[in-house]
Design an enzyme around this catalytic site. Structure first.
Site, mmCIF file in Angstrom:
data_model
loop_
_atom_site.group_PDB
_atom_site.id
_atom_site.type_symbol
_atom_site.label_atom_id
_atom_site.label_comp_id
_atom_site.label_asym_id
_atom_site.label_seq_id
_atom_site.Cartn_x
_atom_site.Cartn_y
_atom_site.Cartn_z
ATOM 1 N N GLU A 1 81.330 28.375 5.992
ATOM 2 C CA GLU A 1 81.596 27.996 7.368
ATOM 3 C C GLU A 1 82.022 29.241 8.132
ATOM 4 O O GLU A 1 81.969 30.355 7.628
ATOM 5 C CB GLU A 1 82.671 26.895 7.465
ATOM 6 C CG GLU A 1 82.165 25.503 7.144
ATOM 7 C CD GLU A 1 83.080 24.400 7.613
ATOM 8 O OE1 GLU A 1 84.059 24.696 8.347
ATOM 9 O OE2 GLU A 1 82.829 23.228 7.270
ATOM 10 N N ASP B 1 84.911 18.083 5.942
ATOM 11 C CA ASP B 1 86.077 18.954 5.786
ATOM 12 C C ASP B 1 87.374 18.156 5.698
ATOM 13 O O ASP B 1 88.351 18.628 5.122
ATOM 14 C CB ASP B 1 86.173 19.938 6.955
ATOM 15 C CG ASP B 1 85.253 21.136 6.770
ATOM 16 O OD1 ASP B 1 85.015 21.529 5.623
ATOM 17 O OD2 ASP B 1 84.775 21.665 7.783
ATOM 18 N N HIS C 1 89.085 7.230 13.430
ATOM 19 C CA HIS C 1 89.020 8.668 13.689
ATOM 20 C C HIS C 1 87.942 9.038 14.707
ATOM 21 O O HIS C 1 87.639 10.210 14.896
ATOM 22 C CB HIS C 1 88.773 9.427 12.377
ATOM 23 C CG HIS C 1 89.286 10.829 12.387
ATOM 24 N ND1 HIS C 1 90.615 11.144 12.258
ATOM 25 C CD2 HIS C 1 88.649 12.010 12.525
ATOM 26 C CE1 HIS C 1 90.774 12.451 12.301
ATOM 27 N NE2 HIS C 1 89.598 13.006 12.477
#
Length: 560
Positions: free
Chosen positions: A289, A174, A107
């Protein structure tokens, strides 16, 4: 048959190197091949050098790096951490050490996990037994309130293993479909970090294999320098094969709140009130957030969250955005309750009543949902599945993540959110989520390798700094070049405006840039000293482009 030429090549105890791999077009460097052949006899792991395996290991989520330039000589599939140690010892003892990188979910966005001409370790293999069956390397101690998780384990699996005992980690990313070792090598941040700190400050101990192949258990109390080096260390000092994560009583539900704002000043002021240590709304939210919203965004812009619940809501939001000049801001938060948590639904109702009365959002634009704790934490995966279904997941991702001082966040918003990112009109705005949210500096540990703003500029930054994450997807022809140019323009804007910024998930082309622009004096010197101690032949994570062999360190002075 021609198809047989692409058959998998597996090195095991009795395997010899097929002559076909000797062709100049596909052959890895002979020195690496020779060492692979010898190592195959000494470990339970296996190697692949075929095009399919090495091509996969040369790409990542970012899809911004030339696969040919990042291509490894081989991919290693270890059965145990001891196999990894043997691989690193082989490279370290060689007259020509070959690069080694650990790959979890791939990733990274700039080829950070690549090992050009070397060996990429497929960490997922540790989660499979010798027979290829899945073997969970997760162990929960309900009495000790911790979980031991293999470095290759996904956070979503850590979550479910802990929940089976009524427990949960407190700090998350997240996106939960990342590996434990991967996020701990960077920092691991999300909306819980203001209260609990990043994931790297929520670790009790680690098992690490250094660049010399030494297997070390470390914690703050034992081998503390290695512990602090590896956490946030960008894979430069060792490979994490186990992490002990503290656990807390798990809630069952989450009250998910999204509030829209017409300006950045009101949003950031309210965010700071929510993460403060005192005040009418302090402590109400467990997760805080925020994001930048435009009236142009569709699936590609809202995949990390959910759009308004009805067409009527969407129409109202579009009208508000038009009135605000095309840019809105969204405060996203959550309150956890139920289950083993000590917060009840009634407590949540009272807290939200106070919050919705006190905060300065655009009245009539509060969206509240009640979801399970798991559904909230894993919500980004739901967005991922939508993008996959639409063919929008495996595209280039020229992401830019920055830490900014509190005192300059409004200047950044004016110049970037309302300037650089909108300069190309609708096409430049509807390309992915843009997050903006504050964190408390006191929840970070300056002894660890992760770099964050020091708060020493005297301009009232205090304990707060901001994360800005520009998470865009290049889905159309020309998008990638334009977005990369905009990222460069963002950096130039900060330099021209005198806004100090630190890249998170950083990428620089040269060691000199890493030294001067990322670490700075002091931190760079410590980083280099640790590199010389734990990976003196610069074997690990050369894809970061910080060090090469032989190990030479630049000065952190901008003039050098």
């Amino acid at each position: 048959m021609i198809a047989m030429a692409i058959a998998v090549v597996v090195f095991q105890a009795t395997t010899t190197l097929p002559p076909a791999l000797a062709s100049p077009a596909t052959a890895p460097p002979p020195s690496v091949i020779d060492q692979i052949r010898e190592l195959a006899d000494a470990t339970a792991g296996r190697f692949r050098t075929d095009d399919a395996a090495t091509a996969l290991a040369s790409t990542d989520f970012g899809r911004n790096v030339s696969a040919a330039a990042a291509r490894p000589a081989a991919v290693f599939y270890p059965s145990t951490p001891a196999d990894i140690a043997a691989l690193l010892r082989a490279s370290s003892s060689s007259a020509s050490p070959f690069p080694v990188s650990a790959r979890g979910r791939g990733h990274s966005t700039r080829g950070q996990a690549a090992a050009p001409g070397g060996v990429v370790i497929d960490m997922a293999s540790l989660g499979r037994g010798g027979d290829g069956e899945r073997s969970e390397r997760l162990a929960v101690s309900a009495c000790g309130r911790y979980i031991d998780a293999g470095g290759e384990q996904l956070w979503v699996d850590v979550l479910h293993a802990a929940l089976a005992h009524g427990l949960t980690p407190s700090s998350w990313t997240d996106y939960l479909h990342l590996t434990v070792g991967g996020t701990l090598s960077n920092a691991g941040i999300s909306g819980q970090a203001f209260r609990h700190g990043p994931q790297i400050t929520n670790v009790l101990e680690l098992d690490v294999i250094t660049g010399t192949g030494e297997m070390v258990m470390c914690s703050k109390e034992e081998n503390g320098d290695l512990f602090e080096a590896v956490l946030g260390g960008l894979g430069q000092f060792g490979i994490i094969t186990r992490a002990r994560i503290p656990l807390a009583p798990a809630p069952a539900r989450a009250r998910w709140v999204r509030l829209l704002y017409a300006g950045a000043a009101a949003l950031t002021a309210d965010q700071e009130r929510l993460i403060a240590g005192s005040g009418a709304v302090a402590g109400i939210m467990d997760y805080v957030e925020g994001s930048v919203v435009t009236d142009f965004q569709g699936l590609i812009g809202s995949w990390r969250s959910q759009p308004p619940s009805s067409d009527a809501d969407a129409a109202r939001v579009a009208e508000l955005a038009k009135e605000a000049g095309g840019v809105l801001y969204c405060l996203e938060g959550a309150v956890y309750y139920g289950g083993a948590a000590d917060t009840s639904a009634a407590d949540v109702d009272k807290g939200l009543d106070v919050m919705l009365r006190e905060l300065r959002y655009a009245r009539g634009f509060a969206f509240v949902q009640d979801v399970s704790y798991v559904e909230f934490l894993d919500r980004v995966h739901a967005g991922e599945l939508k993008l996959r279904a639409a063919g929008l997941w495996h595209v280039p991702h020229p992401w830019l993540n920055l830490f900014l001082p509190r005192s300059r966040i409004l200047d950044f918003a004016a110049g970037v959110f309302h300037g650089v990112l909108l300069r190309d009109g609708a096409a430049g705005a509807a390309t992915g989520p843009v997050l903006v949210y504050p964190m408390n500096r006191r929840r970070w540990d300056a002894a660890m390798s992760a770099v964050f703003p020091d708060g020493g500029d005297g301009d009232g930054d205090g304990e707060v700094f901001y994360t800005v994450a520009i998470l865009r997807s290049a889905v159309a022809a020309g998008d990638l070049g334009r977005m990369e140019a905009q990222n460069a323009e963002v950096t130039r804007f900060c330099e021209g405006a005198g806004i100090p910024c630190t890249q998170y998930l950083a990428s620089y082309a040269t060691q000199e840039e890493w030294a001067a622009r990322h670490f700075g004096p002091g931190r760079w010197d410590t980083f280099v000293q640790r590199k010389r101690k734990y990976d003196p032949k610069a074997i690990l994570s050369r894809g970061q482009r910080i060090f090469s062999y032989p190990l030479v360190a630049s000065s952190s002075s901008p003039e050098s």
